[in-house]
Motif scaffolding. Structure first.
Motif, PDB file in Angstrom:
ATOM      1  N   LEU A 164      30.651  42.072  48.097  1.00  0.00           N
ATOM      2  CA  LEU A 164      29.251  41.988  48.525  1.00  0.00           C
ATOM      3  C   LEU A 164      28.378  42.035  47.280  1.00  0.00           C
ATOM      4  CD1 LEU A 164      29.390  44.509  51.528  1.00  0.00           C
ATOM      5  CD2 LEU A 164      29.645  42.009  51.586  1.00  0.00           C
ATOM      6  N   GLN A 165      27.693  40.918  47.022  1.00  0.00           N
ATOM      7  CA  GLN A 165      26.881  40.841  45.800  1.00  0.00           C
ATOM      8  C   GLN A 165      25.445  40.460  46.135  1.00  0.00           C
ATOM      9  OE1 GLN A 165      27.165  37.706  42.561  1.00  0.00           O
ATOM     10  NE2 GLN A 165      28.307  39.353  41.568  1.00  0.00           N
ATOM     11  N   SER A 166      24.530  40.914  45.287  1.00  0.00           N
ATOM     12  CA  SER A 166      23.111  40.571  45.466  1.00  0.00           C
ATOM     13  C   SER A 166      22.379  40.752  44.144  1.00  0.00           C
ATOM     14  CB  SER A 166      22.479  41.507  46.508  1.00  0.00           C
ATOM     15  OG  SER A 166      22.442  42.828  46.012  1.00  0.00           O
ATOM     16  N   LEU A 221      31.632  46.240  40.830  1.00  0.00           N
ATOM     17  CA  LEU A 221      31.580  45.281  39.722  1.00  0.00           C
ATOM     18  C   LEU A 221      30.218  45.355  39.051  1.00  0.00           C
ATOM     19  CD1 LEU A 221      32.763  42.804  38.246  1.00  0.00           C
ATOM     20  CD2 LEU A 221      32.024  41.403  40.182  1.00  0.00           C
ATOM     21  N   LEU A 222      30.206  45.767  37.804  1.00  0.00           N
ATOM     22  CA  LEU A 222      28.950  45.901  37.054  1.00  0.00           C
ATOM     23  C   LEU A 222      29.190  45.362  35.649  1.00  0.00           C
ATOM     24  CD1 LEU A 222      26.070  47.150  37.450  1.00  0.00           C
ATOM     25  CD2 LEU A 222      26.949  49.192  36.330  1.00  0.00           C
ATOM     26  N   LYS A 223      28.709  44.169  35.408  1.00  0.00           N
ATOM     27  CA  LYS A 223      29.003  43.554  34.115  1.00  0.00           C
ATOM     28  C   LYS A 223      28.125  44.129  33.014  1.00  0.00           C
ATOM     29  CE  LYS A 223      30.502  38.979  35.579  1.00  0.00           C
ATOM     30  NZ  LYS A 223      30.436  37.599  35.067  1.00  0.00           N
ATOM     31  N   LEU A 224      28.719  44.333  31.858  1.00  0.00           N
ATOM     32  CA  LEU A 224      27.923  44.756  30.711  1.00  0.00           C
ATOM     33  C   LEU A 224      27.114  43.583  30.162  1.00  0.00           C
ATOM     34  CD1 LEU A 224      30.634  47.033  29.150  1.00  0.00           C
ATOM     35  CD2 LEU A 224      28.316  47.796  29.717  1.00  0.00           C
ATOM     36  N   CYS A 239      18.023  40.749  26.350  1.00  0.00           N
ATOM     37  CA  CYS A 239      18.298  39.948  27.557  1.00  0.00           C
ATOM     38  C   CYS A 239      17.884  40.650  28.832  1.00  0.00           C
ATOM     39  CB  CYS A 239      19.796  39.640  27.668  1.00  0.00           C
ATOM     40  SG  CYS A 239      20.390  38.504  26.423  1.00  0.00           S
ATOM     41  N   ARG A 240      17.843  41.998  28.805  1.00  0.00           N
ATOM     42  CA  ARG A 240      17.567  42.744  30.029  1.00  0.00           C
ATOM     43  C   ARG A 240      16.411  43.709  29.781  1.00  0.00           C
ATOM     44  NH1 ARG A 240      21.570  45.215  33.335  1.00  0.00           N
ATOM     45  NH2 ARG A 240      20.704  43.865  34.915  1.00  0.00           N
ATOM     46  N   PRO A 241      15.158  43.192  29.814  1.00  0.00           N
ATOM     47  CA  PRO A 241      13.995  44.021  29.488  1.00  0.00           C
ATOM     48  C   PRO A 241      13.966  45.295  30.346  1.00  0.00           C
ATOM     49  CG  PRO A 241      13.346  41.735  29.886  1.00  0.00           C
ATOM     50  CD  PRO A 241      14.796  41.840  30.237  1.00  0.00           C
ATOM     51  N   LEU A 257      16.607  37.778  31.176  1.00  0.00           N
ATOM     52  CA  LEU A 257      16.138  36.516  30.611  1.00  0.00           C
ATOM     53  C   LEU A 257      17.072  35.339  30.894  1.00  0.00           C
ATOM     54  CD1 LEU A 257      14.212  38.489  29.220  1.00  0.00           C
ATOM     55  CD2 LEU A 257      14.458  37.173  27.118  1.00  0.00           C
ATOM     56  N   TYR A 258      18.323  35.650  31.252  1.00  0.00           N
ATOM     57  CA  TYR A 258      19.296  34.575  31.481  1.00  0.00           C
ATOM     58  C   TYR A 258      19.388  34.153  32.941  1.00  0.00           C
ATOM     59  CZ  TYR A 258      21.732  39.002  32.349  1.00  0.00           C
ATOM     60  OH  TYR A 258      22.042  40.262  32.790  1.00  0.00           O
ATOM     61  N   CYS A 259      18.878  34.970  33.869  1.00  0.00           N
ATOM     62  CA  CYS A 259      19.257  34.815  35.281  1.00  0.00           C
ATOM     63  C   CYS A 259      18.167  34.189  36.139  1.00  0.00           C
ATOM     64  CB  CYS A 259      19.639  36.179  35.848  1.00  0.00           C
ATOM     65  SG  CYS A 259      20.232  36.083  37.552  1.00  0.00           S
ATOM     66  N   GLY A 260      18.549  33.211  36.935  1.00  0.00           N
ATOM     67  CA  GLY A 260      17.616  32.501  37.810  1.00  0.00           C
ATOM     68  C   GLY A 260      17.070  33.343  38.945  1.00  0.00           C
TER      69      GLY A 260
END
Ligand code: SAH
Length: 333
Positions: A89-91, A141-144, A155-157, A51-54
């Motif tokens: 490397l991020q995506s 890198l994996l953010k909680l 936030c993360r359906p 819900l937060y991310c473009g």
């Protein structure tokens, strides 16, 4: 430091003391070195609906792009001569790139450069994490985003916080240096939430920790929410430094999006890492996870040079090595 102390600092009652202590701790462990990471944001396609991310899948205005495998490898190969020892490397969560595609990118970069490789591709499978580690990937890198179950799952359906924790543990077991972190100022987040996040992140004995402020994106369900404050993000980063002296902590680019010299302040308040973008100019503005992301006007190479110059002007040293984890009591998962 206990939860009550953390809450006291989060209230802002002792900012000067907190920031000075965090900076002293950074200097003690890392000296004047600032670790550089060149980030290549190689795809903004995403299957998720955060819900937060473009980059969320339902955003039809995102202007989607993908870089070819060859292009990613070529961009990474140019980093060492620019004084960078790590590529990130991020995506978005983009399954267009198969397990083998990513393994191929990793092993080709590892065989032709001295770069450390950090992957930040979201919630991929454990077999994939294993294959990429075997191909030579060093870090993940994996953010909680938050460690509050209710808030996370709002936030993360369709995603569960428990799964995210399990992935982090699995990555640690596979021998990755593992990074995680949170977004500060998400809707309904309180200082109590942040205190719990700080304690939980510390318990995980992570190699990298990040805290960046929430910035509402106009094409997301959170578009009318208040943004997070840089001050909260500075406080959380500083507290994470005091509790995790040897962790790598970036001054996140979201700090700069909200406040002039935000990253610079971060580097004086406990942060020791900075991650300039090397995503090609034609597409980088489309990696719009939040407004203000990748809006710098210089070309990537010039931008990186400016960042290195900024570090020198602060009296610090842009460190050209890999800048690995200094953590001695690393978790083995
Ligand atoms: N798809 C990957 C990479 C995420 S993008 C994954 O989910 O792990 C990198 C980070 O951007 C996210 O982890 C999140 O912390 C941050 N982010 C996303 N939207 C944001 C926003 N609106 N404001 C601030 N940070 C945001």
């Amino acid at each position: 430091m206990n939860r009550t102390d953390i809450l006291h600092y989060l209230s802002g009652a002792k900012d000067e003391e907190l920031f000075a202590a965090a900076h002293a701790e950074k200097l003690r462990v890392f000296g004047k070195d600032v670790y550089l990471r060149g980030i290549i944001e190689f795809s903004n396609h995403c299957k998720n609906q955060c819900l937060y991310c473009g980059l969320r899948a339902p955003n039809k205005e995102a202007g989607r792009y993908r870089l070819s495998i060859e292009n990613i490898i070529t961009l990474a190969s140019g980093l060492p001569e620019l004084g960078f020892g790590t590529v990130v490397l991020q995506s978005g969560d983009d399954y267009h790139y198969s397990t083998d595609d990513i393994a191929n990118i990793v092993s080709t970069i590892k065989s032709s450069t001295n770069l450390a490789i950090t992957l930040s591709l979201g919630d991929r499978g454990l077999d994939e994490f294993r294959a990429w580690r075997e191909a030579g990937a060093d870090r993940y890198l994996l953010k909680l985003e938050t460690t509050n179950t209710k808030l996370y799952e709002k936030c993360r359906p369709n995603e569960s916080l428990k799964d995210r924790f399990q992935r982090i543990e699995a990555l640690q077991q596979l021998g990755y240096e593992v990074g995680s972190g949170i977004i500060t100022g998400l809707p309904d987040m309180t200082n109590e939430t942040l205190a719990d996040d700080i304690l939980k992140l510390t318990e995980l004995r992570l190699d990298m920790l990040a805290a960046g402020p929430f910035i509402p994106h106009p094409q997301t369900p959170f578009k009318d929410m208040d943004n997070g404050t840089t001050q909260d993000a500075f406080r959380v980063s500083a507290l994470l430094r005091l509790l995790n002296p040897e962790a790598n902590i970036p001054a996140t680019s979201a700090l700069d999006a909200l406040e002039q010299d935000g990253r610079k302040k971060g580097l004086q308040r406990g942060c020791n890492v900075i991650m300039p973008s090397f995503t090609p100019e034609e597409v980088r503005a489309n990696y719009k996870i939040y407004p203000g992301k990748n809006t710098f006007s210089a070309g990537a190479v010039e931008n990186a040079r400016l960042v290195q110059e900024m570090i020198r002007n602060m009296g610090f040293i842009p460190y050209a090595g890999q800048g690995p984890s200094k953590r001695k009591n690393r978790s083995k998962g």
